[in-house]
Design a protein around this motif. Structure first.
Motif, PDB file in Angstrom:
ATOM      1  N   VAL A 146      34.556  41.663   9.584  1.00 36.45           N
ATOM      2  CA  VAL A 146      35.540  41.225  10.564  1.00 36.45           C
ATOM      3  C   VAL A 146      35.270  39.763  10.918  1.00 36.45           C
ATOM      4  N   LEU A 176      36.022  37.015  13.573  1.00 38.64           N
ATOM      5  CA  LEU A 176      36.479  36.913  14.960  1.00 38.64           C
ATOM      6  C   LEU A 176      36.309  35.471  15.418  1.00 38.64           C
ATOM      7  N   ARG A 208      38.160  46.486  19.102  1.00 42.60           N
ATOM      8  CA  ARG A 208      37.267  47.594  18.789  1.00 42.60           C
ATOM      9  C   ARG A 208      37.942  48.578  17.835  1.00 42.60           C
ATOM     10  N   VAL A 214      37.907  47.184  14.327  1.00 41.73           N
ATOM     11  CA  VAL A 214      36.548  47.253  13.767  1.00 41.73           C
ATOM     12  C   VAL A 214      36.227  48.661  13.306  1.00 41.73           C
ATOM     13  N   ALA A 254      34.100  48.144   9.393  1.00 40.99           N
ATOM     14  CA  ALA A 254      33.450  46.856   9.154  1.00 40.99           C
ATOM     15  C   ALA A 254      31.936  47.015   9.239  1.00 40.99           C
ATOM     16  N   CYS A 286      29.992  44.278   9.333  1.00 38.48           N
ATOM     17  CA  CYS A 286      29.470  43.081   9.972  1.00 38.48           C
ATOM     18  C   CYS A 286      30.604  42.369  10.679  1.00 38.48           C
ATOM     19  N   ILE A 287      30.258  41.585  11.725  1.00 38.70           N
ATOM     20  CA  ILE A 287      31.222  40.752  12.436  1.00 38.70           C
ATOM     21  C   ILE A 287      30.729  39.316  12.387  1.00 38.70           C
ATOM     22  N   THR A 328      31.321  35.594  13.828  1.00 45.11           N
ATOM     23  CA  THR A 328      31.968  34.992  14.982  1.00 45.11           C
ATOM     24  C   THR A 328      31.157  33.791  15.441  1.00 45.11           C
ATOM     25  N   TRP A 388      28.427  48.209  18.399  1.00 41.84           N
ATOM     26  CA  TRP A 388      29.002  47.178  17.541  1.00 41.84           C
ATOM     27  C   TRP A 388      28.214  47.109  16.235  1.00 41.84           C
ATOM     28  N   ILE A 401      26.374  41.638  14.331  1.00 45.72           N
ATOM     29  CA  ILE A 401      27.142  40.457  14.734  1.00 45.72           C
ATOM     30  C   ILE A 401      26.362  39.221  14.338  1.00 45.72           C
TER      31      ILE A 401
END
Length: 1528
Positions: free
Chosen positions: A988, A990, A1030, A1033, A1038, A1040-1041, A1043, A1065, A1068
């Protein structure tokens, strides 16, 4: 099985009820529905009426039986889930229980209490309205008459009753019982069960009929899942949900109780407020039944075959004998062949004018002399025989066929080519110039060329350049045509013949001279072969009949390539050394009086015209009065055989008789391609009486009998004669169905025997024998002579003095109830009944319509100008279904709309063919965007790709090819190290709009991960925006995020923890500080079909949707946009769009890397602090092409509309803007784009600069967690030379509600302005489809837009791998049609295609696509389809204080929500305005009007209203309204 009354089993039902009984039953139904009789009285009277036909048990009163049945315990049955679509199963016997509000209120409160006790599951992307699974009982439960379909109520009851009496009583009652058991969702059933008064399974048939509406009495499936043998097993059981654990629109863990209905079928899961639900349940009113006379069809009367009328007229005359024409005189100076005549005049009278051509203004531009005609024809003949091939292998030999392809405005070159072919002894085949590659008429011409074995086509240089060509400059292969070699016949390309070479000119014989094509009524093209002797004899007959003399001047307005135009102006003129003035049809359009002026100027003796030319000359007579027609001795009207020609000739004579036109000069004639000239009126003697007219009875004509009319004028048909039989010919009249001779007072087909006629249909031996070799027989069946006759295809008779009268054509005949009618007769009568000055005579057509089929009788050159319906005032012997109809023609897409034919062609369109577009760019060598970025980083490392601006307009970040490549490598490295990701994992992204988002996207591609761009949550509104993040995601799984540090802290903050579970989560990773590490190897996908990225978005109906985009689709999309927009490395564009989904994401992240152009990025949120940002950037950087959204354009229009002077002071000029493209997924907002253009016109913005795009999502009516963005039709035209300008049309709103498209004039009542949604991208095909039948529709119908393109998404990205869903929306096929084998994708949008008069760069006519609205947002009210934007537009115009408006429906009630921007005291003033405007313009009654504060109506980032979110808030009492008015 329950027994009927009587106890002795089933009684045999009678064959049917008497008519008076059925009428009394219908009256009872009407009294019951209107409240004039109670339910109990209704049942007693009905049982009494049916008692004689159903014997009852002796000694038992029916009322007692009924009471005993009512005491039977009610079976327990849980109500099955149903939606409003299937909420029709009410029992008619409990009508009074529907209005008890206490029962409904109690049921609603109980269901709401039960709903609150349940634990809500994880929020899943489900549709924001009640969605249910149709149980098997839904397919067989008869709907109730009190449901929404009230227009069929009473008639269906009568039809069902009549059908029931023809079935077995046991089967009928068993089916009725099962139907009653299955329809457990009705409110009446719920009310009855709550009181414990449920009925048992046994009962009289009369009671069942009184309480149940029956749709179909065919044996239905058993939906009770029980056997009917024991009495105990007939107890109805609840209809359960399907055994599968997955229900559309629900999570796997959702149980059945979450789908429970309230007593009125309202799903409790939608959190209905008690007050609204109580109002909905208590304020309903019974509906009146429809008026029967509006729904009774007359099909039965149409198909009924009447008995022959004993008083019908019958022929009484004697059998006719063939009529001979005058002998063909033998003139000493007539040449032995037409070529000899040309040689004589070309050598002895070389300077005499032969043909004069006119330019487009009607002025003479060139005169061809006989000497030039002879010399050029010689050169062409020599070239054809000796210069096209080798001496041993010539291309052409005598007897071969060649095509003559010459435009209608170049008679000189055609004449040279025609006589050149005659001198070379090759057979010319004149045809029309093909305009497009897929022209329908051209396909039939191609069949003729192929059957004739033609491989060579002669044309001019100018015409050759105008033909459609491929990218290589070659002539395109026309559909259905054989491969042709094109030869230019201009003089400079011809070889001069040697002095010793002379053509072989022999005496005329039976060898073919030329082939003239003819189109039949079915559209097929046949070639009529004319021999040299027939051609010569016909010229001789015309010379004698018309009394041509040398040196005369004739004016020809007809087509010189066929029919009378060819015979007079090209052939007979050369034989008699005439001077022909050819007036092309294009000149007649601009100057209708041009042929009259030519007659006046050249003192012409003869003019060849049609009725249309007479009509146009009369219309334009006021423009010029100083003309004289005194020189005319013959005005030959070639279509004078048509019945309507009488009025045209009379009107023209009365107008121009004062200009010297002599009455005896008007000479109508009759012609056909087979018999050539059938008859022609000779020029009369001055002062002699004119021939009489035949005033015939149309009643007699319908029986094929000639009778003088004795009734009023409306039943009479006046026809004029067409003269006598041609010299040397013989004529007879035979019956159309056979060669038997007619009687003297009988109508039949005209047959001609003469040397001057066609020989055969080329290559069609069977048809030839039936047409060209007819031997008439007498009443006894004996042949009348041995001379063969030729059928002319004309219907007529021979009158007194051997005058020939024509009353119609075989192609125009229709037989109705044994009587013959002709389309020409109907047209003539229609014009005679009412004087219509605006309709051109002859532009009327007629056809006969039968149930389920229709036959076209006459097409002709029709025009969609007017509709003239048949009425009783015409007094024609035709039923009321026969109409007069104006249309261009009828094609494969024509359908019946009432009594009208609508549509001509299949509604489809296509962009340019990508296969024919050549690109020299090295980008084509790379299949993936990651490879293209690496190549650009090596080839042009310092080339600027992106420039990001802040709110002040200053650059805050830039990215060259090398910088973007290095940044992507670092992000890919950190994904490997910190994320420990594998190829194919979803990531993802962001980020706020910027270059960091682009770098992260390509970093994922370098690492082999699948990027998912997501809009970051709003820091001040985490409660509303973070759950959506959310959900994406979780749904995308996902791993991994990626950002920034600021957003990473926000995701883990306390405020976020109150909205979502922050502990779950995925990993990140912030990308603000990246280590300088080199990526070992850039990932390369094994195939282009691998997944490139996921595109998530929320639709206007509140559905989270998304699709998978492959690398092949990404490359195809970027290539199509590059070709359409002409994007190259030197170009610079400005983008003010959200970069998270759809076309905005493609333009922001993908296209610059693929095409190499520079993109100036303007985040839309920056415009909130600086409205001048976008326009000042476009002006400062001299941007030619810019992209924006409707929300951006709306902000500039409202915020800067009154600050144009400030813009001028700041030096903002938009004169350099070539295109300002609005990116949207909705109907173009014409009012907004026009306002924007007008407001900023003063600072240089061109009115043609603003255009729209269309991108679509997949149909969101799918109850699964799916996503889809189909880039189907994106950009409009960008350059004038690429295609025509976007078109706008006005359509009729009433027709649009019936899914029909009818164009109206501007300002017409109930009209809607629609704009074209842009030019279709290269490689994209579009077709309009009926969303229910999945069949293609015509261009006059509204349907769902389906697309086929190489950049279509691969499919849905879902938690459940639903293959059926994939096939239905991404890989679906048409149910029938030529494109049934093509895989299409459904867009979920309604629209239509109209072929415009504009021409695209390819030379074909431009097909414009119009988007009307999303299929899922339409409102189904009163059986009609309404689009919310139309109602909202009407409401917004009512008061200046209405800032915004939105509409939706709830249980068949229309709810209107308006935002009030004024004082609250104005709220009461808005209610009557809103209800009145909706009632007056849309004929709808508003159920609820809600007045709210500004900003309450939710709008997404693209400026689209979220109506389903608004609906949920309304039902949950969360709108906090200023005022609510219930108008139910």
């Amino acid at each position: 099985m329950a027994e009927p009354p009587g106890g002795n089993g089933a009684a045999s039902p009678p064959a049917g009820l008497p008519r008076e009984v059925r009428e009394q039953l219908a009256e009872l139904e009407l009294e019951l529905s209107e409240g004039d009789i109670t339910q109990k009285g209704y049942e007693k009277k009905r049982a009494k009426l049916l008692a004689p036909y159903f014997p009852q048990t002796q000694g038992v009163d029916p009322g007692v039986q009924k009471e005993s049945r009512n005491q039977t315990p009610a079976p327990s049955a849980a109500p099955a889930p149903s939606s409003s679509k299937y909420h029709r199963g009410r029992s008619g016997g409990a009508r009074d229980e529907r209005y008890r509000s206490d029962i409904h209120t109690e049921a609603v409160q109980a269901a709401l209490a039960k709903h609150k006790e349940q634990k809500m599951a994880l929020p899943m992307p489900t549709k924001r309205r009640s969605t249910f699974v149709q149980s098997p009982a839904d397919a067989c439960t008869p709907p109730d008459t009190s449901s929404a379909s009230e227009d069929e109520g009473s008639l269906r009851r009568q039809a069902a009753l009549s059908a029931a009496l023809h079935q077995s009583l046991q089967n009928a009652e068993s089916w009725i019982n099962r139907s009653i058991q299955g329809s457990s969702t009705s409110s009446s059933a719920s009310s009855t069960l709550s009181h414990g008064e449920g009925k048992g399974t046994s009962g009289s048939l009369a009671d069942v009929f009184a309480n149940t509406r029956i749709e179909n009495f065919s044996v239905p499936p058993d939906v009770t899942a029980t056997t009917s043998t024991p009495a105990s097993s007939t107890r109805p059981s609840a209809i359960d949900l399907p055994p599968s654990g997955i229900v559309k629109g629900m999570h796997k863990s959702s149980n059945r109780s979450s789908l429970m209905d309230t007593a009125d079928g309202v799903p409790v899961s939608s959190r209905v407020s008690t007050k609204i639900q109580q109002l909905l349940n208590t304020l309903k009113r019974p509906k009146r039944p429809p008026l029967k006379e509006f729904f009774v069809d007359d099909f039965e009367e149409i198909v009924e075959v009447p008995q022959p009328d004993p008083n019908q007229p019958k022929p009484e005359g004697r059998q006719m004998t063939p009529v001979k024409g005058e002998p063909l005189g033998v003139v000493c100076n007539w040449p032995p062949a037409l070529e000899a005549a040309l040689q004589r005049w070309g050598t002895t009278q070389a300077k005499c004018p032969c043909l004069t051509a006119l330019d487009v203004t009607g002025k003479p531009v060139y005169t061809l002399t006989y000497g030039k005609l002879w010399s050029r024809s010689l050169k062409l003949a020599y070239t054809l025989l000796n210069k096209l091939g080798t001496k041993n292998e010539p291309v052409l030999k005598p007897g071969d066929r060649v095509a003559l392809v010459y435009p209608n405005n170049d008679p000189v070159m055609f004449m040279v080519a025609f006589y050149g072919c005659l001198l070379a002894e090759v057979i010319p085949v004149p045809i029309e110039v093909p305009l497009t590659r897929k022209d329908a008429g051209g396909q039939q011409i191609g069949f003729l060329l192929g059957s004739c074995g033609i491989g060579l086509a002669l044309t001019t240089e100018v015409c050759l350049k105008g033909l459609p060509k491929t990218q290589n400059g070659e002539i395109v292969q026309f559909k259905g045509w054989p491969r042709l070699k094109w030869v230019v016949t201009d003089s400079k390309y011809l070889s001069k013949s040697p002095k010793d070479w002379q053509p072989n000119i022999s005496n005329a014989g039976t060898e073919p001279a030329y082939i003239e094509y003819k189109t039949s009524k079915e559209g097929s093209v046949m070639g009529v072969t004319v021999s040299r002797i027939a051609m010569l004899s016909h010229c001789q007959a015309l010379s004698q009949a018309c009394n041509y003399s040398e040196g005369e001047t004739i004016v020809n307005v007809l087509d010189f390539k066929k029919d009378a135009g060819l015979w007079h102006s090209m052939l007979t003129s050369v034989m008699n050394k005439l001077h022909t003035i050819s007036v092309p049809y294009s000149v007649m359009k601009t100057c209708p009086l041009s042929w009259v002026q030519r007659v006046h100027t050249h003192k012409a003796k003869v003019a060849l015209v049609k009725c249309r030319d007479l009509h146009w000359a009369m219309m334009a007579h006021r423009d010029q009065r100083d003309v004289s027609l005194s020189s005319l001795r013959m005005l030959i009207v070639t279509d004078g055989a048509n019945p309507w020609s009488v009025s045209s000739c009379d009107a023209f004579l009365s107008l121009f008789q004062g200009h010297g036109l002599k009455p005896e000069a008007i000479c109508p004639c009759a012609t056909s391609a087979e018999a050539m000239t059938v008859a022609i009126r000779r020029p009369g003697v001055p002062g002699a009486p004119l021939p009489g007219r035949a005033i015939l009875s149309m009643n007699g004509l319908s029986y094929g009998v000639i009778r003088v009319n004795t009734e009023d004028k409306n039943s009479a048909l006046t026809v004029q004669d067409v003269g006598h039989v041609m010299p040397g010919g013989m004529m007879c009249i035979v019956k159309p169905e056979g060669p038997q001779l007619c009687k003297t007072d009988e109508i039949g087909e005209i047959c001609v025997s003469s040397r001057a006629g066609g020989m055969v249909y080329y290559g069609l031996t069977g048809v030839t024998k039936n047409t060209f070799e007819v031997i008439p027989v007498n009443s006894a069946g004996s042949p009348v002579g041995d001379v063969p006759f030729v059928r002319s295809g004309l219907m007529g008779f021979v009158g007194p003095g051997s005058l020939v009268f024509v009353v119609g054509k075989i192609d125009g005949m229709l037989i109705v109830s044994g009587r013959r009618h002709n389309a020409d007769d109907i047209v003539a009568t229609g014009l005679a009944v009412e004087s219509i000055k605006t309709v051109y005579r002859g532009r009327l057509g007629s056809y006969w319509y039968l149930p389920d089929c229709f036959r076209i009788i006459m097409l002709g050159s029709l025009s969609p100008m007017l509709l003239f319906l048949y009425s009783s005032g015409m007094r024609l012997p035709l039923p009321s279904s026969c109409i007069l109809f104006l249309a261009i023609g009828v094609g494969p897409a024509s359908v019946m709309v009432g009594n009208l034919v609508a549509g001509k062609r299949i509604a489809q369109a296509a962009g340019r063919d990508l296969g024919q577009i050549e690109e020299n760019d090295l980008v084509r060598k790379h299949q993936f965007l990651s490879e293209i970025l690496q190549w650009r980083a090596q080839a042009t490392p310092e080339h600027m790709l992106f420039l990001l601006l802040n709110a002040k307009g200053a650059p805050v970040c830039t990215a060259t090819c090398l910088q973007l490549h290095k940044r992507a490598e670092r992000i890919a490295s950190i994904l490997y190290e910190k994320g420990h990701l594998n190829a194919g994992d979803n990531v993802v992204l962001l980020y706020p709009p910027g270059i960091e988002l682009i770098a992260a996207f390509y970093g994922c591609l370098y690492a082999g991960c699948i990027p998912v761009t997501v809009r970051p949550p709003h820091a001040q509104n985490l409660t509303a925006t973070l759950p959506t993040v959310r959900m994406i995601v979780d749904v995308s799984k996902a791993a991994c995020i990626l950002t920034s540090q600021i957003l990473m802290r926000l995701l883990r903050s306390r405020e976020a923890a109150s909205a979502v579970d922050v502990k779950t989560w995925p990993t990140i990773i912030d990308t603000d500080d990246l280590p300088r590490k080199r990526l070992p190897q850039v990932y390369k996908p094994p195939t282009p079909e691998m997944l490139a990225y996921l595109d998530f978005s929320v639709s206007t109906t509140g559905m989270l949707t998304g699709v998978k985009m492959s690398h092949a689709a990404v490359s195809a999309l970027c290539r199509a946009i590059k070709l359409q927009c002409e994007l190259y490395s030197t170009r610079q564009i400005a983008i003010c769009l959200d970069p998270y989904c759809g076309l905005g994401f493609a333009l922001w992240c993908l296209c610059s890397v693929y095409s190499g152009h520079q993109s100036i990025l303007i985040p839309p949120m920056e415009l909130e602090s600086n409205l001048f940002l976008w326009l000042s950037t476009v002006s400062q950087y001299k941007i030619r092409d810019t992209f924006c959204s409707y929300s951006v354009m709306d902000m500039c229009t409202k915020g800067l509309g009154n600050q144009v002077d400030v813009l001028k002071v700041r030096g903002i000029h938009l004169s350099g803007v070539r295109t300002c493209v609005v990116v949207a997924e909705e109907r173009p907002r014409v009012a907004l784009t026009q306002s924007f253009s007008k407001l900023f016109k003063d600072i240089g913005l061109s009115t043609r600069a603003v255009s729209t795009t269309f991108g679509s999502r997949v149909n969101v009516a799918i109850s699964c967690i799916v996503l889809g963005v189909l880039k189907c039709l994106q950009l409009p035209l960008f350059l004038g030379r690429d295609g025509p300008d976007p078109t706008t049309v006005y359509v009729d709103l009433k027709s649009l509600r019936h899914d029909r498209v009818r164009l109206v004039e501007r300002g017409a009542p109930q009209s809607l302005l629609l704009s074209e949604s842009g030019k279709i991208l290269p490689g994209v095909k579009v077709i309009i489809v009926n969303p229910e039948t999945k069949g293609p529709v015509g261009d006059s119908h509204l349907g769902e837009i389906w697309v086929n393109s190489p950049h279509t998404a691969s499919g849905y990205y879902t938690i459940y791998d639903n293959e059926t869903l994939q096939a239905d929306h991404f890989n679906t096929r048409l149910s029938f049609g030529d494109a049934a084998q093509t895989l299409w994708a459904r867009t979920g949008y309604l629209g239509f295609v109209r072929r415009t008069e504009l021409t695209a760069a390819s030379g074909e006519r431009h097909d414009a696509l119009y988007v009307v609205g999303a299929l899922d947002e339409t409102l189904e009210l009163r059986g009609l389809r309404y689009h919310p934007i139309d109602i909202e537009t009407s409401v917004s115009r009512t008061h200046r204080s209405i800032a915004e408006c939105a509409v939706f429906t709830w249980t068949n009630l229309l709810v209107v929500v308006v935002e009030l921007c004024g004082c609250e005291q104005e709220a009461l003033d808005l209610v009557p305005l809103v209800t009145n405007v909706v009632l007056e313009e849309h004929y709808l009654i508003v159920g609820v009007v809600v007045v709210v504060d500004p900003g309450v109506i939710p709008i997404n980032s693209r400026g689209e209203k979220q109506r389903m979110h608004l609906r949920d808030s309304f039902l949950a009492d969360q709108l906090d309204p200023i005022y609510v008015a219930y108008n139910m």
